[in-house]
Design an enzyme around this catalytic site. Structure first.
Site, mmCIF file in Angstrom:
data_model
loop_
_atom_site.group_PDB
_atom_site.id
_atom_site.type_symbol
_atom_site.label_atom_id
_atom_site.label_comp_id
_atom_site.label_asym_id
_atom_site.label_seq_id
_atom_site.Cartn_x
_atom_site.Cartn_y
_atom_site.Cartn_z
ATOM 1 N N LYS A 150 0.798 -1.234 0.000
ATOM 2 C CA LYS A 150 0.000 0.000 0.000
ATOM 3 C C LYS A 150 0.832 1.286 0.000
ATOM 4 O O LYS A 150 0.470 2.269 0.635
ATOM 5 C CB LYS A 150 -0.972 -0.007 1.194
ATOM 6 C CG LYS A 150 -1.988 -1.125 1.153
ATOM 7 C CD LYS A 150 -2.883 -1.177 2.365
ATOM 8 C CE LYS A 150 -2.267 -1.940 3.511
ATOM 9 N NZ LYS A 150 -3.187 -2.215 4.607
ATOM 10 N N ASP A 158 -5.850 -5.675 10.684
ATOM 11 C CA ASP A 158 -7.223 -5.145 10.687
ATOM 12 C C ASP A 158 -8.290 -6.212 10.501
ATOM 13 O O ASP A 158 -9.373 -6.125 11.087
ATOM 14 C CB ASP A 158 -7.373 -4.035 9.632
ATOM 15 C CG ASP A 158 -6.790 -4.396 8.284
ATOM 16 O OD1 ASP A 158 -6.365 -5.547 8.101
ATOM 17 O OD2 ASP A 158 -6.745 -3.521 7.414
HETATM 18 MG MG MG Z 1 -8.254 0.190 7.948
#
Ligand code: MG
Ligand code: ADP
Length: 513
Positions: free
Chosen positions: A195, A230
């Site tokens: 990312k 997450d």
């Molecule tokens: Mg997140």
């Protein structure tokens, strides 16, 4: 008419013919160019096609790859990472816990108060901040000092205004959403960045330790006692509210999934774990790949231009970080065919200039003349005012790219359900007895979090529609996709609480692989 008059008349006629033929020529050229642009769209549609039969192939490939990743380390592009999380929150957790969620675009700091009864999260406060771009490619010390300093400010603000004084050491759950090889439920080694983060000095380091050291440097009395990603946080919150939650998916800047797996199915660590029972497996599904995935030349170029080529192939087709850029690439290709976009804007050449929220806003523009599409293209890409048919074309491009992403994510989810026998395929003996087959399918909840899914209505609708198409009308009602707002952060606090109450959670450590 004299000679002069005749000459003038002939001259005018010739000029008129020239103008007319130039105009006709231009119209013909424009028509041809328009046809080429439409062809670009048609090819995109063809390249991105996701009929149900193809989605079912993706489902099967996902289930097969999951199995392969559980058999041996490196057995699949799916890492199928162990999390050492055996017990999901029960609802009996009590007290005040902190969590920190570092996942991509923003980081969040949370303070969660638990009341000891299921669904009784008394309250939570959140501080959201963007990660400054330069810290995404700097050093780990710079990044973690910045985070620890924000954490300290947050704690001081919260505890000043709160009546509750914290006499004991504070406990923190850390959600770190990058591939980590866990060494216990509270520690792990960074495998690689994704990312857009590139902080080389941290790859191979213990993530919790980096944070713990920065916290100590700031003089804050706080212990990192849970390290998760997450997906695991989202699963924890999902399970806290609803025991039928078996999997969690993130669809935000990036995409990933985790699920609860039987210990005996995790073949690669059989005999090595000290704690029996199920374990949450972090799939790192962003790296999933299958020849059944519909890939276009835009995907190939995006991958080649990315800092991580041949990596995170599924993520590059699905997640918020990339969708806007796929659309930009298609518009660029179209603008090379048709000057209606104006001379090819130099802005259009800038990678990632068209962010996914802007693309979503164009896709969901419901003004009759697509005013918002024109405005976004003008403001973001410096396009001149484009005609309505071109605006429609741009909306079509957004639709094709988003529809493919949402449908592939749906296939991924059903792949997980298939792997754990919750897709209904094992439960149907024959198509004749519908009532009986439905009763064999257990209620199954999949928790979802992430800005792309929660903020992008059409994405959500396409995903839900594809789930029903793949599972079939009979099974689909048993599978519930539930949004867990802030799940990644609240879930970390829940797991920090669970870790504080079961000191056994740290028993299961590193005899791994
Ligand atoms: Mg997140
Ligand atoms: P993170 O993934 O960084 O934890 P989020 O889950 O909030 O953060 O997801 C943020 C991402 O979601 C953004 O990078 C963007 O791609 C996408 N997103 C946010 N808002 C929208 C929107 N309105 N429409 C489409 N995508 C959005």
């Amino acid at each position: 008419m004299g000679k002069v008059g005749v000459k003038l008349a002939v001259g005018c006629a010739v000029a008129a013919c020239v103008v007319a033929s130039v105009m006709v020529g231009r119209r013909v050229r424009r028509k041809r160019a328009w046809r080429r642009v439409v062809k670009v769209l048609e090819e995109l549609e063809e390249g991105c096609a996701t009929p149900v039969a193809r989605l079912r192939q993706v489902v099967d490939a996902m289930a097969v790859e999951m199995h392969a990743g559980l058999v041996s380390e490196g057995g699949s592009k799916l890492k199928m990472l162990l999390t050492f999380v055996h017990n999901l929150p029960s609802g009996s957790e009590e007290g005040t816990y902190y969590s920190l969620d570092l996942g991509g675009t923003n980081f969040r700091i949370l303070r969660v108060q638990l009341g000891g009864q299921r669904s009784a999260i008394i309250g939570h406060d959140v501080d959201r901040q963007p990660i400054p771009q330069h810290l995404m490619t700097g050093t780990s010390e710079e990044l973690f000092d910045f985070i620890a300093s924000s954490l300290k400010d947050f704690v001081e603000r919260e505890e000043n205004v709160s009546e509750h004084s914290q006499s004991e050491r504070r406990e923190l759950g850390f959600t770190f959403s990058f591939p980590v090889k866990q060494t216990s439920s509270s520690s792990g080694i960074l495998i690689k960045w994704t990312k857009g983060f590139v902080i080389e000095d941290m790859v191979g380091s213990d993530v919790s330790e980096c944070l713990q050291q920065a916290i100590s440097r700031k003089g804050l009395d706080m212990r990192v006692n849970a390290l998760i990603n997450d997906t695991v946080g989202t699963l924890a919150l999902g399970h806290y509210h609803d025991e039928d939650t078996v999997a969690a998916v993130i669809i935000g800047t990036g995409t990933n999934a985790c699920y609860l797996e039987r210990a005996d199915a995790i073949i690669k660590c059989q005999g090595l774990l000290t704690t029996p029972g199920d374990m949450v497996v972090n799939m790192e599904w962003g790296n999933f790949w299958s020849s059944h995935l519909p890939r276009t030349s835009y995907d190939i170029d995006l991958d080649a231009d990315s800092p991580n080529p041949n990596d995170q192939g599924f993520e590059k087709m699905i997640s918020g970080m990339y969708l806007g850029d796929i659309v930009r690439r298609v518009i660029l290709r179209m603008s090379e065919e048709l000057d209606v976009f104006g001379p090819v804007s130099s802005k259009l050449q800038v990678p990632f200039i068209l962010r996914t929220p802007l693309m979503a806003a164009m896709h969901e523009d419901d003004t009759p003349d697509l005013r918002e599409v024109a405005q976004i293209l003008r403001e973001t890409l410096e396009f001149p005012d484009i005609p309505q048919n071109v605006r429609k074309l741009v909306v079509r491009v957004c639709d094709v790219v988003t529809r493919r992403a949402a449908r592939l994510a749906a296939a991924g989810i059903v792949g997980i359900l298939k792997k754990i026998g919750r897709d209904g395929s094992g439960g149907i003996a024959s198509g004749k007895n519908e009532g009986a087959s439905r009763s064999k399918m257990r209620r199954t909840v999949v928790a979802v979090e992430g800005g792309l899914y929660t903020n992008y209505t059409l994405f959500r609708e396409y995903l839900n529609e594809a789930m029903t198409q793949i599972l079939g009308e009979e099974i689909a009602p048993s599978v519930i996709v539930k949004v867990m707002e802030d799940g990644s952060g609240i879930g970390a606090a829940l797991l920090a609480a669970a870790a504080a109450s079961h000191s056994t959670s740290s028993v299961d450590t590193v005899q791994i692989l």
